[in-house]
Design an enzyme around this catalytic site. Sequence first.
Site, PDB file in Angstrom:
ATOM      1  N   ASP A  47      36.217  36.023  36.646  1.00 26.05           N
ATOM      2  CA  ASP A  47      36.437  35.191  36.592  1.00 26.05           C
ATOM      3  C   ASP A  47      37.843  34.310  36.390  1.00 26.05           C
ATOM      4  O   ASP A  47      37.940  33.316  37.070  1.00 26.05           O
ATOM      5  CB  ASP A  47      34.789  34.846  36.130  1.00 26.05           C
ATOM      6  CG  ASP A  47      35.403  34.777  34.824  1.00 26.05           C
ATOM      7  OD1 ASP A  47      36.736  35.465  33.889  1.00 26.05           O
ATOM      8  OD2 ASP A  47      34.440  34.193  33.851  1.00 26.05           O
TER       9      ASP A  47
ATOM     10  N   ASP B 183      42.588  34.512  30.486  1.00 26.10           N
ATOM     11  CA  ASP B 183      42.963  33.297  29.189  1.00 26.10           C
ATOM     12  C   ASP B 183      42.988  33.907  28.539  1.00 26.10           C
ATOM     13  O   ASP B 183      44.992  33.926  28.158  1.00 26.10           O
ATOM     14  CB  ASP B 183      41.235  33.054  28.502  1.00 26.10           C
ATOM     15  CG  ASP B 183      40.892  31.511  27.290  1.00 26.10           C
ATOM     16  OD1 ASP B 183      42.208  31.447  27.315  1.00 26.10           O
ATOM     17  OD2 ASP B 183      40.203  31.803  26.500  1.00 26.10           O
TER      18      ASP B 183
HETATM   19  P1  5GP Z   1      39.919  36.499  27.611  1.00 30.50           P
HETATM   20  O1  5GP Z   1      39.623  37.909  27.314  1.00 30.50           O
HETATM   21  O2  5GP Z   1      41.847  35.877  28.529  1.00 30.50           O
HETATM   22  O3  5GP Z   1      41.128  35.557  26.553  1.00 30.50           O
HETATM   23  O4  5GP Z   1      38.668  35.426  28.304  1.00 30.50           O
HETATM   24  C1  5GP Z   1      38.364  35.901  29.170  1.00 30.50           C
HETATM   25  C2  5GP Z   1      36.509  35.870  29.516  1.00 30.50           C
HETATM   26  O5  5GP Z   1      36.770  35.187  28.615  1.00 30.50           O
HETATM   27  C3  5GP Z   1      36.242  35.611  30.916  1.00 30.50           C
HETATM   28  O6  5GP Z   1      36.641  36.963  31.496  1.00 30.50           O
HETATM   29  C4  5GP Z   1      35.839  34.752  30.864  1.00 30.50           C
HETATM   30  O7  5GP Z   1      33.884  35.491  30.701  1.00 30.50           O
HETATM   31  C5  5GP Z   1      35.860  34.013  29.639  1.00 30.50           C
HETATM   32  N1  5GP Z   1      36.827  32.917  29.417  1.00 30.50           N
HETATM   33  C6  5GP Z   1      37.869  32.518  29.345  1.00 30.50           C
HETATM   34  N2  5GP Z   1      37.791  31.401  29.226  1.00 30.50           N
HETATM   35  C7  5GP Z   1      37.277  30.723  29.657  1.00 30.50           C
HETATM   36  C8  5GP Z   1      36.607  29.407  30.122  1.00 30.50           C
HETATM   37  O8  5GP Z   1      37.268  28.030  30.538  1.00 30.50           O
HETATM   38  N3  5GP Z   1      35.257  29.190  30.067  1.00 30.50           N
HETATM   39  C9  5GP Z   1      34.253  30.135  30.457  1.00 30.50           C
HETATM   40  N4  5GP Z   1      33.526  29.911  30.515  1.00 30.50           N
HETATM   41  N5  5GP Z   1      35.001  31.342  30.273  1.00 30.50           N
HETATM   42  C10 5GP Z   1      36.068  31.832  29.918  1.00 30.50           C
HETATM   43 MG    MG Z   2      31.653  34.902  30.287  1.00 32.22          MG
END
Ligand code: 5GP
Ligand code: MG
Length: 176
Positions: free
Chosen positions: A99, A102
């Site tokens: 999705d 981040d």
């Molecule tokens: P990362 O590992 O890149 O920090 O984050 C990935 C996961 O964190 C995504 O698959 C998602 O589930 C969650 N996530 C990161 N940023 C957001 C955001 O702005 N909103 C939501 N709802 N989930 C996020």
């Molecule tokens: Mg999530």
Amino acid sequence: MHADLDRVLFREDEIARRLDTLASEITTDYMGKELTVLAILNGSLIFMADLLRRIPLPLELDCLRVRSYYDEMESSGQVSFDRSALPKLADRHVLLLDDILDSGQTLAAIVEAVREDVKPLSIRSCVLLRKIKTRARPIEADYVGFNIGDEFVVGYGLDYQERYRNLSVIGVLRKP
Ligand code: 5GP
Ligand code: MG
């Protein structure tokens, strides 16, 4: 649910138009290749359903349930999934679907595990949303739906404490 949004970033019709373009790029790139889409659940569920119906290739679909632990609206950096649940894809080209990109920790952990355990012919990734920021893990996606600022968003599959996944738009959650 709409009332909990500070503002809408992308309406349904804007998402649909962007998916048309993204899907045609993917279709061109994977024409004639054995493609398996590996979707990261739960966040990519709605994106996956809408994107894959626009890709007229004989692809296969697998899903991987991943939890990234969130302390309120910040990633904790802990990513957990069952490595033994990875499908056998040694003779396939793998496209990961998530999705949102981040901190990069989720995508980095999965790409690493798939490369080590599964050794596919190739691995690329596609995210609906990409936050413009400095990441904890320096990873980028090969296909991006939309670039956004460093804000917490919900809707179209993305949740806050398991709510808002069924919103048809993507928006910034109002601060409590
Ligand atoms: P990362 O590992 O890149 O920090 O984050 C990935 C996961 O964190 C995504 O698959 C998602 O589930 C969650 N996530 C990161 N940023 C957001 C955001 O702005 N909103 C939501 N709802 N989930 C996020
Ligand atoms: Mg999530």
